[in-house]
Structures are given as C-alpha cells and as structure tokens.
Design a protein around this motif. Sequence first.
Motif, PDB file in Angstrom:
ATOM      1  N   ASP A   1     -13.828  51.437  94.312  1.00 24.58           N
ATOM      2  CA  ASP A   1     -14.733  51.390  93.150  1.00 24.58           C
ATOM      3  C   ASP A   1     -15.593  52.647  93.052  1.00 24.58           C
ATOM      4  O   ASP A   1     -16.758  52.580  92.673  1.00 24.58           O
ATOM      5  CB  ASP A   1     -15.651  50.164  93.220  1.00 24.58           C
TER       6      ASP A   1
ATOM      7  N   LEU B   1     -23.091  48.573  91.626  1.00 20.14           N
ATOM      8  CA  LEU B   1     -22.269  47.882  92.628  1.00 20.14           C
ATOM      9  C   LEU B   1     -20.796  48.251  92.570  1.00 20.14           C
ATOM     10  O   LEU B   1     -20.265  48.533  91.495  1.00 20.14           O
ATOM     11  CB  LEU B   1     -22.389  46.369  92.409  1.00 20.14           C
TER      12      LEU B   1
ATOM     13  N   TYR C   1     -17.478  47.007  91.947  1.00 20.24           N
ATOM     14  CA  TYR C   1     -17.212  45.794  91.171  1.00 20.24           C
ATOM     15  C   TYR C   1     -16.319  44.791  91.898  1.00 20.24           C
ATOM     16  O   TYR C   1     -16.393  43.600  91.630  1.00 20.24           O
ATOM     17  CB  TYR C   1     -16.615  46.144  89.809  1.00 20.24           C
TER      18      TYR C   1
ATOM     19  N   SER D   1     -18.456  42.171  93.535  1.00 11.62           N
ATOM     20  CA  SER D   1     -19.587  41.674  92.726  1.00 11.62           C
ATOM     21  C   SER D   1     -20.025  40.274  93.143  1.00 11.62           C
ATOM     22  O   SER D   1     -21.209  40.018  93.374  1.00 11.62           O
ATOM     23  CB  SER D   1     -19.211  41.624  91.245  1.00 11.62           C
ATOM     24  N   SER D   2     -19.059  39.360  93.227  1.00 16.22           N
ATOM     25  CA  SER D   2     -19.435  37.981  93.493  1.00 16.22           C
ATOM     26  C   SER D   2     -19.931  37.784  94.937  1.00 16.22           C
ATOM     27  O   SER D   2     -21.055  37.295  95.135  1.00 16.22           O
ATOM     28  CB  SER D   2     -18.244  37.072  93.173  1.00 16.22           C
TER      29      SER D   2
ATOM     30  N   THR E   1     -23.362  39.504  95.468  1.00 25.28           N
ATOM     31  CA  THR E   1     -24.461  38.904  94.712  1.00 25.28           C
ATOM     32  C   THR E   1     -24.966  37.642  95.405  1.00 25.28           C
ATOM     33  O   THR E   1     -26.175  37.465  95.596  1.00 25.28           O
ATOM     34  CB  THR E   1     -24.010  38.577  93.275  1.00 25.28           C
TER      35      THR E   1
ATOM     36  N   TYR F   1     -23.002  45.792  86.920  1.00 23.69           N
ATOM     37  CA  TYR F   1     -21.760  45.036  87.077  1.00 23.69           C
ATOM     38  C   TYR F   1     -20.780  45.452  85.982  1.00 23.69           C
ATOM     39  O   TYR F   1     -21.179  46.029  84.968  1.00 23.69           O
ATOM     40  CB  TYR F   1     -22.016  43.543  86.883  1.00 23.69           C
ATOM     41  N   GLN F   2     -19.527  45.014  86.152  1.00 29.82           N
ATOM     42  CA  GLN F   2     -18.605  45.098  85.036  1.00 29.82           C
ATOM     43  C   GLN F   2     -19.176  44.227  83.911  1.00 29.82           C
ATOM     44  O   GLN F   2     -19.712  43.138  84.171  1.00 29.82           O
ATOM     45  CB  GLN F   2     -17.232  44.590  85.477  1.00 29.82           C
TER      46      GLN F   2
ATOM     47  N   PHE G   1     -18.425  40.463  83.697  1.00 27.07           N
ATOM     48  CA  PHE G   1     -19.044  39.724  84.801  1.00 27.07           C
ATOM     49  C   PHE G   1     -20.524  39.492  84.483  1.00 27.07           C
ATOM     50  O   PHE G   1     -21.051  38.387  84.647  1.00 27.07           O
ATOM     51  CB  PHE G   1     -18.867  40.526  86.103  1.00 27.07           C
TER      52      PHE G   1
ATOM     53  N   SER H   1     -19.599  48.571  81.499  1.00 26.63           N
ATOM     54  CA  SER H   1     -20.475  48.022  82.532  1.00 26.63           C
ATOM     55  C   SER H   1     -21.747  47.496  81.887  1.00 26.63           C
ATOM     56  O   SER H   1     -21.966  47.682  80.683  1.00 26.63           O
ATOM     57  CB  SER H   1     -20.842  49.124  83.537  1.00 26.63           C
TER      58      SER H   1
END
Length: 267
Positions: free
Chosen positions: A17, A108, A110, A113-114, A117, A132-133, A136, A181
């Motif tokens: 990324d 971040l 991507y 991300s989850s 977070t 983020y993207q 998302f 983003s």
Amino acid sequence: MVYSILKKYGIRGGSLDQHFLVNEPILDSIAEAADLQIDDIVLEIGGGIGNLTERLVARAGRVIVIERDPRLVAVLQDRFHEISNIEIIEGDATKVELPAFNKVVANLPYSISSPITFRLLNHGFEKGILMYQYEFARRMVEVPGSKNYGRLSVDTQYFADVRLLRKISPSAFTPAPKVWSAVVEVVPRPSVFEVKDEQLFFRVVEAAFGQRRKKMKNALTKFNPPLADREAILRLIPEDFLGKRAEQLFPEDFATISNIIYEVRDN
Ligand code: SAM
C-alpha cells in the motif's frame, strides 16, 4: 523530492500500500484536523517517506511511527535524525505491541484498514484522523437505510463517533492509487447503549448482516453456533425487529437483541 527519495532508497511504491501523499494542502489539513498540542503523543501507522510525519513532529509533543518496510524505516531515520521528539518502530502495526498514545494520525495501508482500526479502538485513544479507501470510509460512517450501512458501520459506531471529513482524489498520491480515499475523524467514547456481552453483540451483528437481504427472524437461524433456545429468544425479541432486515436496524437495536439472547442463555 519524492522521486529522488524513492530512487535513492530503491523504492518503487505500490506494494505494501505504498502510495505516498504528496499534496501539501491536504497533508496540512490532516495535521490540523488532529488539533495537536504540545502534550499530545501521536501514533502514526505507516510513516512512508515522512511527509505527514514532518507535520506531526512540528506540532505534537511526541510522535511514534510504526513502519513495516525496513527501507522506509531507513528513509525516516535519515530524514528525522536531528529531531528529538520522534520514535520509529520497525514492524507490522497489526502485530507489534502498541505504545501509549492519545492521538492517532495516519494515511493507513488500506489492506489492513479493518484489523488496525479495531485494534486501535480496543486499545483506546482520544482522537484519530485516519485516511481510508473512500468506500471503506463511507461504510464506517453510514446510518440505517443506506446501502453502505453494514457490519462495519455498527461495529465502528459502537466504539466511536465517526465523521467523514473529506474525499481525496488519487492524484494527491505518488504513485497514484486506483481508488479514491477519504479522511475520517474517529472520536472513541463509551458505548451509548448497554451491551451485556460484547462478543455476543458482535456475533449478532455478523449473523444479521451475513444474511442482509433476509428478515431478522430468518437471519437469526444462521447464528453460529446455533441458538439453543431459539424459540424462546424469538418470542422475546420485539416483533418490529424480527420483521426488519439488518440494514434497517439501528446499532442499539442489535444491542437489544443480543441482550435478550444473553438473558435467555444465562437463565
Ligand atoms: N504516511 C505516508 C504518506 O502519507 O505518504 C505513507 C502512507 S502509505 C499509504 C502506507 C504506509 O504503510 C507505507 O509506508 C507502507 O510501507 C506502510 N505499511 C504497510 N503495511 C504496514 C503494516 N502492516 N504496518 C506498518 N506499516 C505498514
């Protein structure tokens, strides 16, 4: 300057990324949104070549950067070798022990991300300004009735107030990513509704959105592991909830359902 740094250290970008934010006004606006003070300890995930880091060290008391790519760790060490309020940690931010911090500011990676977070939300902090993207980010902030509202919205909003601050074009990055983003403000707070068993609450949300086209009455049949007292549980859940699909329920409605399951199981 970006190109000369990337060339000097043999970095092409793109993998891990690695899309570096180079738009100066946007970089400034991210640092400003964090409202940094001299007593703030800021965590940055994925420092890259340090464009955002530079603004953070100028404003905060202390900055801790976690960067996975050793070549970029070398860039950061060179770029900030005269700066005393920075610590650079080489490692995977989803795995390394997180340091103490009260704000988190990051563009971040991507692909994490989850996990990152929810790792941060479970750790706790005062304020986050996170890129983020775009899709998302939309899913994080949406409310019932929207097609982007889902498990991510409910889980995120259980932990925090979230606000989409601005949408960012791929042209703000080098190399440009294929996607748009968005910058999101994340302000953790205690849950605004009572949840008797957090893990159960998250599982109810997962089961409900796993069957998002079905009414809750049917979605709950797919609960994993199956609900032993399903009939008793269904009798206690308000009829109004059972007739709705997950995307029509508010986060507190999932709490009501999970608290009923909790009570029935416990008795
Ligand atoms: N902060 C820089 C900027 O704004 O230009 C770089 C952001 S770039 C989108 C993401 C950065 O995260 C890259 O430097 C990449 O090497 C790093 N990265 C990727 N996966 C990571 C992980 N699991 N833990 C820590 N850093 C990671």
